[in-house]
Scaffold this motif. Structure first.
Motif, mmCIF file in Angstrom:
data_model
loop_
_atom_site.group_PDB
_atom_site.id
_atom_site.type_symbol
_atom_site.label_atom_id
_atom_site.label_comp_id
_atom_site.label_asym_id
_atom_site.label_seq_id
_atom_site.Cartn_x
_atom_site.Cartn_y
_atom_site.Cartn_z
ATOM 1 N N PRO A 179 43.018 47.070 35.844
ATOM 2 C CA PRO A 179 41.406 48.152 35.290
ATOM 3 C C PRO A 179 40.635 46.916 35.167
ATOM 4 O O PRO A 179 39.135 47.407 34.767
ATOM 5 C CB PRO A 179 41.984 48.966 34.278
ATOM 6 N N GLU A 180 40.706 45.330 34.748
ATOM 7 C CA GLU A 180 39.304 44.626 34.424
ATOM 8 C C GLU A 180 39.023 44.303 35.915
ATOM 9 O O GLU A 180 39.858 43.738 36.487
ATOM 10 C CB GLU A 180 40.288 43.814 33.346
ATOM 11 N N ASN A 194 34.759 50.726 42.340
ATOM 12 C CA ASN A 194 35.903 51.195 42.112
ATOM 13 C C ASN A 194 36.640 50.915 40.661
ATOM 14 O O ASN A 194 36.098 49.688 39.775
ATOM 15 C CB ASN A 194 36.355 49.503 42.806
ATOM 16 N N ASN A 195 37.587 51.349 39.514
ATOM 17 C CA ASN A 195 37.672 51.642 38.163
ATOM 18 C C ASN A 195 39.068 51.010 38.467
ATOM 19 O O ASN A 195 39.502 50.266 37.392
ATOM 20 C CB ASN A 195 37.829 52.564 37.651
ATOM 21 N N PHE A 196 40.021 50.940 39.511
ATOM 22 C CA PHE A 196 41.246 49.472 39.615
ATOM 23 C C PHE A 196 41.477 48.989 40.552
ATOM 24 O O PHE A 196 40.733 49.280 42.087
ATOM 25 C CB PHE A 196 42.504 50.575 39.589
ATOM 26 N N CYS A 197 41.397 48.099 41.012
ATOM 27 C CA CYS A 197 41.790 46.551 41.966
ATOM 28 C C CYS A 197 42.093 47.505 43.148
ATOM 29 O O CYS A 197 43.372 48.141 42.939
ATOM 30 C CB CYS A 197 41.854 45.632 41.451
ATOM 31 N N GLY A 234 45.876 47.308 41.532
ATOM 32 C CA GLY A 234 45.401 48.482 40.694
ATOM 33 C C GLY A 234 45.071 47.938 39.630
ATOM 34 O O GLY A 234 45.078 49.279 38.450
ATOM 35 N N CYS A 237 38.765 41.013 40.906
ATOM 36 C CA CYS A 237 39.940 41.758 40.515
ATOM 37 C C CYS A 237 40.029 40.660 39.282
ATOM 38 O O CYS A 237 40.393 39.609 39.792
ATOM 39 C CB CYS A 237 40.797 42.278 40.953
#
Ligand SMILES: [Zn+2]
Length: 141
Positions: A24-25, A15-18, A22, A4
């Motif tokens: 996204p990158e 995973n699209n979100f941490c 949470g 993350c």
């Protein structure tokens, strides 16, 4: 595995979100995190010998100590006014700088100091500097 960018938590690639914060990158996890290697066994290092088990190195100051003790004994009987100051100096040098025989150095210093004081008082008395009553003591009749 990916990291993350916001909080640094390790996430699965899908995973699209941490999963931690949470965000996204993500950035690529370093190579050593992708395939964790088993830790190399570290051979045990033998513990160094405690200081009190080995005798300190013999130095010239330890020779001073032995010389001082011998000189202080001889000084009790002959030429104490010369030998005792030498024994005192050598004993102090041996005690402060030498690593061994410190008890012997203390003994030499004490013997030389007492012997020198007695010799000094007797010499001064014989030359009339110190009156009789100063050097008389408990066992004088
Ligand atoms: Zn995060």
């Amino acid at each position: 595995m990916k990291i993350c960018k916001k909080c640094g938590a390790v996430n699965k690639d899908e995973n699209n979100f941490c999963n931690c914060c949470g965000a996204p990158e993500f950035s690529e996890a370093p190579a050593d995190m992708q395939a964790p290697q088993p830790a190399m066994p570290v051979p045990p290092v033998p513990a160094p010998m405690p200081a009190f088990f080995k005798k300190p190195d013999f130095t010239w100051f330890d020779v001073f100590t032995i010389f001082s003790f011998v000189a202080s004994i001889i000084g009790c009987f002959v030429i104490g006014l010369i030998l005792d100051p030498i024994a005192l100096a050598a004993g102090i040098a041996g005690f402060t700088k030498g690593k061994r025989n410190r008890a012997l150095a203390i003994a030499a210093i004490v013997i030389a100091a007492i012997s020198l004081l007695i010799r000094l008082f007797i010499t001064l008395h014989e030359n009339g500097v110190i009156p009789e009553w100063v050097i008389t003591g408990a066992f004088d009749s």
